[in-house]
Design a protein around this motif. Structure first.
Motif, mmCIF file in Angstrom:
data_model
loop_
_atom_site.group_PDB
_atom_site.id
_atom_site.type_symbol
_atom_site.label_atom_id
_atom_site.label_comp_id
_atom_site.label_asym_id
_atom_site.label_seq_id
_atom_site.Cartn_x
_atom_site.Cartn_y
_atom_site.Cartn_z
ATOM 1 N N MET A 54 1.178 -1.062 -0.070
ATOM 2 C CA MET A 54 -0.190 -0.062 0.408
ATOM 3 C C MET A 54 0.910 1.472 0.160
ATOM 4 O O MET A 54 1.462 1.529 1.354
ATOM 5 N N ASP A 55 0.445 2.223 -0.762
ATOM 6 C CA ASP A 55 1.560 3.490 -1.283
ATOM 7 C C ASP A 55 0.968 4.420 0.395
ATOM 8 O O ASP A 55 -0.239 4.575 0.845
ATOM 9 N N ARG A 56 2.172 5.125 0.623
ATOM 10 C CA ARG A 56 1.948 5.694 1.864
ATOM 11 C C ARG A 56 2.282 7.209 1.181
ATOM 12 O O ARG A 56 4.102 6.791 0.974
ATOM 13 N N VAL A 57 1.727 8.539 1.757
ATOM 14 C CA VAL A 57 2.190 9.681 1.432
ATOM 15 C C VAL A 57 2.937 9.785 2.143
ATOM 16 O O VAL A 57 3.735 9.542 3.437
ATOM 17 N N GLN A 58 4.468 10.146 1.324
ATOM 18 C CA GLN A 58 6.632 10.461 1.918
ATOM 19 C C GLN A 58 7.295 11.398 2.110
ATOM 20 O O GLN A 58 6.701 11.850 0.634
ATOM 21 N N ALA A 59 7.384 12.047 3.162
ATOM 22 C CA ALA A 59 8.178 13.357 3.193
ATOM 23 C C ALA A 59 9.615 13.039 2.255
ATOM 24 O O ALA A 59 9.815 12.231 2.442
ATOM 25 N N THR A 60 9.618 14.195 1.592
ATOM 26 C CA THR A 60 11.099 13.798 0.346
ATOM 27 C C THR A 60 11.876 13.700 1.442
ATOM 28 O O THR A 60 11.996 14.158 2.432
ATOM 29 N N ASP A 61 12.616 13.020 1.400
ATOM 30 C CA ASP A 61 14.057 12.219 1.707
ATOM 31 C C ASP A 61 15.314 13.103 1.679
ATOM 32 O O ASP A 61 15.086 13.757 -0.334
ATOM 33 N N ILE A 62 16.662 13.667 1.916
ATOM 34 C CA ILE A 62 17.627 14.530 1.520
ATOM 35 C C ILE A 62 18.859 13.735 1.880
ATOM 36 O O ILE A 62 19.231 13.641 2.864
ATOM 37 N N VAL A 63 19.247 13.715 0.655
ATOM 38 C CA VAL A 63 20.752 12.623 1.583
ATOM 39 C C VAL A 63 21.851 13.979 0.639
ATOM 40 O O VAL A 63 21.466 14.684 -0.440
ATOM 41 N N GLY A 64 22.615 14.349 1.796
ATOM 42 C CA GLY A 64 23.827 15.708 0.934
ATOM 43 C C GLY A 64 25.087 14.823 0.738
ATOM 44 O O GLY A 64 24.997 13.659 1.237
ATOM 45 N N VAL A 65 25.520 15.253 -0.107
ATOM 46 C CA VAL A 65 26.833 15.115 -0.558
ATOM 47 C C VAL A 65 27.588 15.738 -0.355
ATOM 48 O O VAL A 65 27.840 16.892 -1.175
ATOM 49 N N GLU A 66 28.918 16.267 0.925
ATOM 50 C CA GLU A 66 29.540 16.850 1.177
ATOM 51 C C GLU A 66 30.705 16.914 0.915
ATOM 52 O O GLU A 66 31.778 15.447 0.714
ATOM 53 N N LEU A 67 31.205 18.184 0.102
ATOM 54 C CA LEU A 67 32.366 17.946 -0.571
ATOM 55 C C LEU A 67 32.875 19.459 -0.924
ATOM 56 O O LEU A 67 33.174 20.305 -1.659
ATOM 57 N N GLY A 68 32.911 19.477 0.185
ATOM 58 C CA GLY A 68 33.401 21.412 0.678
ATOM 59 C C GLY A 68 32.808 22.077 -0.347
ATOM 60 O O GLY A 68 31.642 22.173 -0.073
ATOM 61 N N ARG B 140 10.539 2.446 -2.728
ATOM 62 C CA ARG B 140 10.962 2.083 -3.775
ATOM 63 C C ARG B 140 12.232 3.759 -3.431
ATOM 64 O O ARG B 140 13.035 3.968 -3.210
ATOM 65 N N GLN B 141 11.151 4.450 -2.606
ATOM 66 C CA GLN B 141 11.871 5.805 -2.004
ATOM 67 C C GLN B 141 12.974 5.342 -1.321
ATOM 68 O O GLN B 141 14.051 6.191 -1.081
ATOM 69 N N ARG B 142 12.523 4.030 -0.243
ATOM 70 C CA ARG B 142 13.964 3.951 0.723
ATOM 71 C C ARG B 142 14.547 3.643 -0.201
ATOM 72 O O ARG B 142 15.760 3.524 0.338
ATOM 73 N N ALA B 143 14.880 2.857 -0.990
ATOM 74 C CA ALA B 143 15.467 1.632 -1.808
ATOM 75 C C ALA B 143 16.515 2.582 -2.841
ATOM 76 O O ALA B 143 17.646 2.403 -2.274
ATOM 77 N N VAL B 144 16.300 4.258 -3.096
ATOM 78 C CA VAL B 144 15.923 5.145 -3.914
ATOM 79 C C VAL B 144 17.596 5.859 -2.992
ATOM 80 O O VAL B 144 18.744 6.053 -2.945
ATOM 81 N N ARG B 145 16.175 6.249 -1.219
ATOM 82 C CA ARG B 145 17.389 6.980 -0.674
ATOM 83 C C ARG B 145 18.787 5.959 0.148
ATOM 84 O O ARG B 145 20.026 6.352 -0.092
ATOM 85 N N ARG B 146 18.206 4.695 0.134
ATOM 86 C CA ARG B 146 19.750 3.928 0.818
ATOM 87 C C ARG B 146 20.988 3.695 -0.344
ATOM 88 O O ARG B 146 22.492 3.762 0.141
ATOM 89 N N SER B 147 19.965 3.409 -1.432
ATOM 90 C CA SER B 147 21.126 3.574 -2.233
ATOM 91 C C SER B 147 22.299 5.154 -3.094
ATOM 92 O O SER B 147 23.643 4.813 -3.390
ATOM 93 N N VAL B 148 21.576 6.666 -2.426
ATOM 94 C CA VAL B 148 22.375 6.647 -2.542
ATOM 95 C C VAL B 148 22.895 7.730 -1.552
ATOM 96 O O VAL B 148 23.909 8.092 -1.674
ATOM 97 N N GLU B 149 22.233 6.760 -0.743
ATOM 98 C CA GLU B 149 23.203 7.161 0.566
ATOM 99 C C GLU B 149 24.789 6.399 0.592
ATOM 100 O O GLU B 149 25.748 7.517 1.239
ATOM 101 N N MET B 150 25.242 5.698 0.363
ATOM 102 C CA MET B 150 25.486 4.803 -0.012
ATOM 103 C C MET B 150 26.796 5.557 -0.867
ATOM 104 O O MET B 150 27.785 4.939 -0.633
#
Ligand code: GLY
Length: 373
Positions: free
Chosen positions: A1-15, A220-230
């Motif tokens: 079941m789809d849930r409305v989910q807030a936007t996740d933000i992943v930072g890429v810290e490169l100065g 899908r959002q969780r999978a994209v977020r974890r992939s991007v975090e890594m």
């Protein structure tokens, strides 16, 4: 079941080159608000292609609101990633009077992101750009990390630059328009993250992959977020691939040879080659004694359960023999001093770079894999 989910933000810290990857549904519809803070004047240049434009360009332009936009629509396909379309794009950007402080928006999959990013890297010695990836593969891999470029007649991605985007907007809703085959191809890169460094993520994918593929946006959002975090973590530690970033090439030495053998065509999509390549890399790891025999079996079982290409037998048409595939691997740009490097694994979630793999072992593996065809 789809849930409305807030936007996740992943930072890429490169100065001074740090940026955010924002992941969620509905980002395209509010693209103007998302990028407003980056603008010096309310005008952007959009680079997209003829497959994406009919699906998403109008929505992006509407989402930009009061921000004026101009666009170039390039032909579809890997052939676009070459000198001709790069030159067309850069000359068009100059005609459009895009200045260094302006923003280029890449709306599309990996081809558009790589080409637009490289155009941004060389336009006026470096112009800022925003990635709006429209495929799963681009959302989890190519839009993040700043690798930009085009193909040479000698091989893929041989011409390019590291040029980080200023922002990535990964709109999960855009994945709804992806054909299943292309979604699963991108999933090959998602699985790769679990395999290379996060066994718990691989467990999670085994449990949730089918529902995710069936369309659950929350998953899908969780999978994209974890992939991007890594990916963000790896890029932060090794931006220019002096070491750890090479782990992102798990499955890619095999994949690049298979893509070359199939002329980068429809017989094998990139992520399909990555999935088959990961299965082969685990098989090789097991044969070389780095991991148990159960590990490659588990990798293959998950890919098969997802309905993905897993074996050389799943590639339609002829393939070169083992020596032919080995020769194609030797042309890979990851070759250093003529030695083939492989990313191998000590288990699921525990990859490492192996510099001195015996070519005879690779040849035997390929010969056995080809027998299954
Ligand atoms: N796609 C591999 C990397 O970004 O390093």
């Amino acid at each position: 079941m789809d849930r409305v989910q807030a936007t996740d933000i992943v930072g890429v810290e490169l100065g001074s080159r740090s940026y955010e990857v924002r992941i969620g549904a509905g980002l395209l519809a509010r693209a103007g608000a998302e990028i407003a803070g980056l603008l010096h004047r309310p005008r952007v240049a959009i680079v997209t292609d003829a497959a994406v434009a009919p699906l998403h360009l109008a929505a992006l332009k509407e989402g930009l609101g009061d921000i004026a936009s101009t666009e170039i629509v390039l032909p579809v396909g890997e052939g676009t990633k070459g000198w001709e379309q790069l030159s067309t794009t850069v000359e068009w950007l100059i005609e459009q009077k895009i200045e260094r402080r302006d923003l280029i928006v890449a709306l599309g999959g990996g081809v558009i992101g790589d080409l637009a990013g490289f155009a941004a890297a060389i336009l006026r010695r470096g112009t800022r750009f925003v990635q709006i990836p429209t495929t799963l593969l681009a959302q989890v891999d190519s839009s993040v990390g700043g690798k930009t470029g085009i193909n040479s007649a000698h091989g893929k991605n041989l011409i390019g630059a590291f040029h980080q985007p200023s922002l990535v907007l990964a709109d999960i809703g855009l994945l709804d328009s992806l054909p299943e085959r292309h979604f699963l191809s991108g999933y090959g890169e998602v699985v790769k993250y679990g395999l290379l460094g996060d066994p718990a993520f691989f467990d999670w994918l085994e449990a949730n992959g089918p529902a995710l593929a069936a369309g659950d946006r929350g998953l899908r959002q969780r999978a994209v977020r974890r992939s991007v975090e890594m990916k963000a973590g790896i890029v932060e530690r090794d931006e220019t691939e002096a070491g750890e970033r090479a782990l992102l090439n798990l499955g890619h030495t095999f994949c690049h040879a298979l893509e070359k053998a199939t002329s980068y065509g429809d017989r094998l999509l990139h992520g399909e080659g990555v999935a088959i390549g990961c299965a082969l890399a685990f098989e090789l790891s097991s044969r070389l004694g780095y991991c148990s025999q159960e590990e490659p079996s588990r990798v293959r079982a998950h890919l098969k359960a997802m309905g993905m290409k897993t074996d050389l037998a799943d590639i339609p048409g002829d393939l070169p023999d083992a020596d032919g595939l080995l020769a194609l691997m030797a042309q890979d740009k990851k070759v250093i001093d003529g030695r083939l490097r492989f990313v191998l694994a000590q288990g699921i979630g525990d990859a490492f770079v192996a510099e001195k793999v015996d070519p005879a072992k690779v040849r035997a593996l390929l010969a056995d894999a080809l027998k299954g065809r």
